[in-house]
Scaffold this motif. Structure first.
Motif, PDB file in Angstrom:
ATOM      1  N   ALA A   1       0.837  -1.202   0.000  1.00 41.42           N
ATOM      2  CA  ALA A   1       0.000   0.000   0.000  1.00 41.42           C
ATOM      3  C   ALA A   1       0.870   1.249   0.000  1.00 41.42           C
ATOM      4  O   ALA A   1       0.476   2.293  -0.528  1.00 41.42           O
ATOM      5  CB  ALA A   1      -0.938   0.009   1.195  1.00 41.42           C
TER       6      ALA A   1
ATOM      7  N   PRO B   1       1.454   7.360   1.485  1.00 43.23           N
ATOM      8  CA  PRO B   1       1.361   7.115   2.926  1.00 43.23           C
ATOM      9  C   PRO B   1      -0.073   6.921   3.417  1.00 43.23           C
ATOM     10  O   PRO B   1      -0.298   6.142   4.351  1.00 43.23           O
ATOM     11  CB  PRO B   1       1.975   8.371   3.554  1.00 43.23           C
ATOM     12  CG  PRO B   1       2.100   9.373   2.472  1.00 43.23           C
ATOM     13  CD  PRO B   1       2.089   8.658   1.182  1.00 43.23           C
ATOM     14  N   ALA B   2      -1.046   7.617   2.797  1.00 49.44           N
ATOM     15  CA  ALA B   2      -2.410   7.543   3.325  1.00 49.44           C
ATOM     16  C   ALA B   2      -2.942   6.115   3.261  1.00 49.44           C
ATOM     17  O   ALA B   2      -3.462   5.584   4.252  1.00 49.44           O
ATOM     18  CB  ALA B   2      -3.325   8.499   2.569  1.00 49.44           C
ATOM     19  N   LEU B   3      -2.796   5.469   2.105  1.00 50.59           N
ATOM     20  CA  LEU B   3      -3.336   4.111   1.994  1.00 50.59           C
ATOM     21  C   LEU B   3      -2.541   3.140   2.856  1.00 50.59           C
ATOM     22  O   LEU B   3      -3.083   2.165   3.375  1.00 50.59           O
ATOM     23  CB  LEU B   3      -3.379   3.652   0.533  1.00 50.59           C
ATOM     24  CG  LEU B   3      -4.578   4.192  -0.254  1.00 50.59           C
ATOM     25  CD1 LEU B   3      -4.544   3.735  -1.697  1.00 50.59           C
ATOM     26  CD2 LEU B   3      -5.896   3.751   0.388  1.00 50.59           C
TER      27      LEU B   3
ATOM     28  N   ILE C   1      -1.175   3.857   5.763  1.00 49.70           N
ATOM     29  CA  ILE C   1      -1.643   4.038   7.136  1.00 49.70           C
ATOM     30  C   ILE C   1      -3.033   3.432   7.301  1.00 49.70           C
ATOM     31  O   ILE C   1      -3.327   2.773   8.302  1.00 49.70           O
ATOM     32  CB  ILE C   1      -1.625   5.540   7.511  1.00 49.70           C
ATOM     33  CG1 ILE C   1      -0.165   5.971   7.687  1.00 49.70           C
ATOM     34  CG2 ILE C   1      -2.407   5.801   8.784  1.00 49.70           C
ATOM     35  CD1 ILE C   1       0.025   7.439   7.880  1.00 49.70           C
ATOM     36  N   LEU C   2      -3.895   3.620   6.302  1.00 47.52           N
ATOM     37  CA  LEU C   2      -5.240   3.052   6.411  1.00 47.52           C
ATOM     38  C   LEU C   2      -5.193   1.526   6.465  1.00 47.52           C
ATOM     39  O   LEU C   2      -5.904   0.902   7.252  1.00 47.52           O
ATOM     40  CB  LEU C   2      -6.103   3.504   5.234  1.00 47.52           C
ATOM     41  CG  LEU C   2      -6.633   4.931   5.343  1.00 47.52           C
ATOM     42  CD1 LEU C   2      -7.340   5.341   4.065  1.00 47.52           C
ATOM     43  CD2 LEU C   2      -7.588   5.035   6.539  1.00 47.52           C
ATOM     44  N   THR C   3      -4.344   0.936   5.619  1.00 49.81           N
ATOM     45  CA  THR C   3      -4.231  -0.521   5.637  1.00 49.81           C
ATOM     46  C   THR C   3      -3.734  -0.977   7.006  1.00 49.81           C
ATOM     47  O   THR C   3      -4.248  -1.944   7.583  1.00 49.81           O
ATOM     48  CB  THR C   3      -3.261  -0.989   4.536  1.00 49.81           C
ATOM     49  OG1 THR C   3      -3.635  -0.368   3.306  1.00 49.81           O
ATOM     50  CG2 THR C   3      -3.283  -2.492   4.373  1.00 49.81           C
TER      51      THR C   3
ATOM     52  N   LEU D   1      -4.087   0.628   9.849  1.00 50.36           N
ATOM     53  CA  LEU D   1      -5.157   0.824  10.842  1.00 50.36           C
ATOM     54  C   LEU D   1      -6.157  -0.315  10.770  1.00 50.36           C
ATOM     55  O   LEU D   1      -6.638  -0.812  11.798  1.00 50.36           O
ATOM     56  CB  LEU D   1      -5.892   2.146  10.575  1.00 50.36           C
ATOM     57  CG  LEU D   1      -5.270   3.417  11.124  1.00 50.36           C
ATOM     58  CD1 LEU D   1      -6.142   4.608  10.777  1.00 50.36           C
ATOM     59  CD2 LEU D   1      -5.106   3.330  12.640  1.00 50.36           C
TER      60      LEU D   1
END
Lengths: 660, 660
Positions: free
Chosen positions: B344, B349-351, B353-355, B357
């Protein structure tokens, strides 16, 4: 005093006003052919999504219907289940229909008059708000007139909750998948602006506002208020049986005064001169609150003959409105947390996200404590009566119609701004649509926080109803029973698993959207040059299919886990699980919605105050916003429904549990 | 049968082995003068930190001591409080002393023999592990010999918990503040490698490993095991009173067999040929587990005359070891979650971090359910005896000494690798120190998960003790009492507030570290050219001051909130609060530690498999790692102590609550 007819009549009045408002919005002109075309795409996309979604939900309803028929010899229970689910879907459908009409009419009106634009957008919102409260009281009063027994009506609430969870999950996953996909490829990779017509996912993004925010939240609040009527009526007969039918009328009359308050409030909101939109809302909310307070006073004294119940109702109403203060403090555009998150973005995305997380984890405290204070106050002010808590819970619902109206206003303005951007409409006053959009963001944030606070008390209420019916207090060792403790801790864990599934589902949908948008740009270079129209429908289609597939696992978790725990470990373990589950849901939900809201506004703060699009600071702020998206619009709001649905499922299967 | 002397003797034996192991580590050569110099900086920094920290903690202990003296007419309670806090600090101090000796000796040994390096590092760890379990049983048996009444010993556990919370918070904030500061300026801005001697924060970072991981975790497990002895002894006399002193000996004899198992296990771990370090640990763990099982069998049958208690103990032991499987699945370097988070990162970085989380929120489920299963199993297998749960809880502690040994091994290897990098030591086999470091990361992750699982059962146990003493089951409406519900929901909220404070504190410290490192580079260009030594001491000093200031607010929350809720809302509301608080702490803690571990290893995965330092993918992975740092090393581990400390505080103030 049987006043069921009055409740029904007030509901019918609400629907009459809905029809009038919808007519008054629809008669407004659509504007240029270009605007009509764009609005057509959105309407088309929303219709495609809702058709497929309703088909999927219908399958689940059918799958649940047959076991209910087999299990309950009394057919009235499965019938009420189908009725509840259908009314919930109808409320959401009405909301969606008006939203896709009001959006373009708002854009067009903005070209001539900002007051007019505001009025159209708000009336569109009011159609949603009034449908929700109107259809709910119509359904409940009709069922009570037919069944005369609130315990037979649990199916109605269960159906409403089940439909709501799927509507919110599906809509949320769709809208955020599209939003992230459009942003990551369009804004970050291709560097085209927000709502640019060259972005293949732009229509999906605009459709998402309608199906996620509008339809999703509508069904959430429909179930919240319906569950409250039903559990309050059950507890009225259990706890206030000596008052007979009068006690049963108490919840309905409170609901009716909430509706009348909402109708008056709705007409008090308009584009007043010299008053900002948010000020207009506050006037409406005050009118509603005052009317409701009067209704609550009359209902408490006449029906229950107990003024202390009025205080309890009032405490619930005040607690639900106080939530707005916390929203202002944390999410307001110039609030300290938003500023600090924006400043941290200057030191990169990691510190910005950490600062946001730190604020997010503390943000539930104030709304949560105000709700807990209201529960405790009502218990004490009514001399230790559990019915005081029932009254407080009904108090938190009084303003639902008005709050839902201002919520649905949000996506309508968001769409209106998008359509204006795409069709290059020039507004009469610069930035009027942006201002309405920003106002809508605030009211949306408030509604989510309100839904969470009011949902928490509702869930407590359903839990107490369950506990009374299965005599939870009779468990050996009481609260020290390992069965209760293990059930409770397991319950605490479920919302974590649910959040994981909801966040993961959105991530997966966003992945596929990214791939599709990248593919279209790559295979057809004419798109980015503005010579060829992108294939909007394909993005809508991909979002629809993925969202509806991904919503199944988290949706089932809410229904299956109480059934398994109840059947395997018994009614006491299930009782513990319900309480634990509502505890963590009630906290994770606002943590997510506040956190996401703060990152969103921190991005806006960076854009407004630092003017640094394309800089690392802006990129850091966008990353924070993207991380927050699935939290605030998927996991947060659906956790809210999750906690009520698990409780309603438990309530429904009580007869099954009593056999063991 | 009074076997207090035996428990004491086994504790003394453990301390004798500690002395031997420390001697055997200390006699190894330090290596080159350059290595000695670097090690000297670390030792100096650690000493500065611990001196200031212990001074601060002593003030708190003194502040707590006087009210205790005034409130308890019996001076034995405040005395046991000071004794518990002092022993906890002593255990942490011993751990720290050996860690700063073993690190450089491990680096030096790695130049000639990898087996030798492994043995030194592990023996250093074993000093920590054995001190923790040895000092705990010495303290408890001594107090019991003096007081003959376990209820008078609650102060010992409370003191241990209070000291542990401050040690973990202060150490954690220090280490992560330094780590983030060193990384953000050194690695990201100046692009110099990890552990580069030009980085002014590098020594602070290495000091942090010792004070955070080593001393912090040591005091955590010291309090966990001490609290368990004391609550188990109280419940022994409440629930198994008919067995007299034998029942009171049960917890102590289990503890003694755990220590003997640990001693045997420690000597079974060494640099075996053809066996990887992690395999060596598993051999040691098996030896420990087998010895403990034998001890548990004898204790259950001889002291309690009840074989079913043996099964309960065994289920606790198995549950605590099963946690390792979840750690392997989620955090293992090639695990599916780590790979997906790394993939990801290719989309920003956003995806990523979401993965992360999404996985983080599901990761507590397996360890949590295995612990809950053990509680439920013990309750049923002992025919519905609460004492079965006590036995299971003691079972989760049996391997603490061994697990703590492998945990402290981690920071020693981490330091050893850092010293080798700074002094440019050439190891006999390439990458041996990196391999030990990676092994240490896994054992550290395991210990944190273990501490959380074992801490959860401990907290349940303290809660049950509290409930029995205040007769929580006697509350009106039972679990449906609004007082219980409100207390419970409030309790659920506290860990959210605590997490917010802990994450914010680390962020603030990192800010200041960033500013200081930037300042040194700017004001003295010779540093980056390698001509001038940076001012290491100033970074240590800034970290120390900030960490100790920032630890106060979250630390006070744990002590103050039970006192306020108990005094204002009464003992029943406090009971609810304890249960709610442990529910959310027990879930947030592993969510944070697993999440942080996964982001950390995803970064390593990117570095190993994609070889893309300096690319956006690597940057995205570093951002994820940085976000995870305060979660996994500050908020997660201290939540663990938080949940026990709130419960111990409640236990301590029972006499005060009974007056109202």
């Amino acid at each position: 005093m049987d006043l069921t007819w009055l409740a029904f009549a007030v509901g019918a009045l609400a629907m009459f006003i809905v029809a009038y408002l919808a007519w008054s919005v629809n008669k407004e002109p659509v504007g240029s052919p270009e605007m009509a075309e764009i609005a057509g795409y959105i309407e088309e996309g929303a219709r495609t999504f809702i058709k497929t979604q309703y088909k999927t939900i219908s399958i689940f309803i059918a799958l649940m219907f047959f076991p209910l028929v087999i299990f309950f010899s009394d057919l009235r229970i499965p019938a009420s289940f189908v009725f509840g689910a259908s009314l919930s879907l109808l409320a959401a459908y009405i909301g969606l229909r008006i939203a896709v009409k009001a959006n373009v009419r708002t854009s067009n009106a903005a070209a001539t008059s900002s007051a007019k634009a505001f009025t159209i957008a708000f009336r569109g919102g009011a159609v949603v708000g009034l449908s929700v409260v109107g259809l709910s009281i119509i359904g409940v009063s009709l069922l009570f007139w037919l069944y005369r027994d609130p315990t037979l009506m649990v199916g109605f609430g269960f159906g409403a909750s089940l439909a709501a969870l799927f509507a919110q999950l599906g809509g949320g996953i769709f809208t955020k998948g599209a939003d992230i996909g459009a942003d990551l490829v369009g804004k970050v990779e291709q560097r085209i602006p927000e709502d640019d017509p060259r972005n293949p996912a732009v229509i999906a993004d605009l459709v998402g506002d309608n199906v996620g925010d509008c339809a999703g939240r509508g069904s959430d609040l429909f179930e919240s208020i319906s569950d409250d009527y039903i559990t309050a009526m059950i507890l009225s007969s259990l706890l206030m049986g000596s008052l007979g039918i009068s006690a049963l009328m108490f919840p309905l009359m409170l609901g009716a005064s909430g509706i009348i308050g909402t109708i008056l409030g709705v007409f008090a909101v308009r584009g007043w001169k010299k008053i900002k939109p948010i000020g207009s809302f506050n006037i409406g909310l005050l009118v509603t609150a005052a009317t409701c307070a009067l209704g609550a006073f009359l209902s408490s004294t006449i029906l229950l003959g107990d003024i202390s119940m009025f205080y309890a109702v009032l405490s619930g109403l005040v607690a639900s409105l106080a939530v707005g203060l916390a929203v202002q403090y944390y999410i307001g555009l110039n609030s300290r947390p938003v500023r600090r998150i924006a400043e941290a973005a200057e030191r990169g995305p990691a510190l910005s996200i950490l600062t946001g997380l730190s604020y997010a984890f503390q943000s539930p405290i104030v709304p949560f404590v105000s709700v807990l204070a209201s529960i405790l106050f009502s218990y004490y002010v009514t001399n230790g009566s559990l019915y005081g808590v029932v009254a407080a819970n009904l108090g938190t619902d009084l303003a639902i119609g008005m709050i839902m109206s201002s919520d649905a206003f949000g996506p309508i303005c968001d769409n209106a701004a998008g359509i204006a951007e795409m069709a290059k409409v020039r507004t009469s006053e610069g930035g009027i649509l942006e201002e309405l959009d920003a106002t809508g963001n605030t009211t949306k944030a408030y509604t989510k926080a309100f839904a969470s606070a009011s949902g928490t008390v509702s869930a407590v209420m359903i839990f107490i109803t369950y506990g009374e019916l299965v005599q939870l207090y009779s468990v050996g060792h009481g609260l020290l029973s390992p069965i209760i403790i293990v059930g409770l801790l397991l319950g605490c864990a479920l919302p974590f698993l649910f959040s994981s599934l909801a966040i993961g589902a959105t991530g997966n949908t966003a992945y596929r959207m990214v791939d599709e948008v990248r593919r279209q740009f790559k295979e057809n270079p004419g798109i980015i040059e503005g010579k060829v129209k992108p294939d909007y429908a394909r993005c809508v289609d991909i979002g629809t299919k993925n969202a509806l597939r991904e919503m199944i696992a988290p949706g089932l978790l809410a229904v299956v886990s109480p059934i398994i725990v109840g059947l395997v470990f018994g009614k006491f373990a299930l009782g513990g699980m319900l309480l634990g589950g509502l505890g963590t849901s009630a906290l994770l939900s606002p943590t997510f919605t506040f956190g996401g809201g703060m990152w969103d506004n921190a991005k806006k703060y960076v854009e407004r105050n630092f003017w640094m699009k394309g800089t690392p600071t802006h990129a850091a702020a966008v990353i924070g916003d993207t991380v927050g998206d699935p939290l605030k619009d998927v996991a947060g709001p659906s956790l809210n429904i999750f906690m009520k649905l698990t409780n309603m499922t438990a309530l429904l299967i009580i007869p099954l549990l009593m056999l063991t």
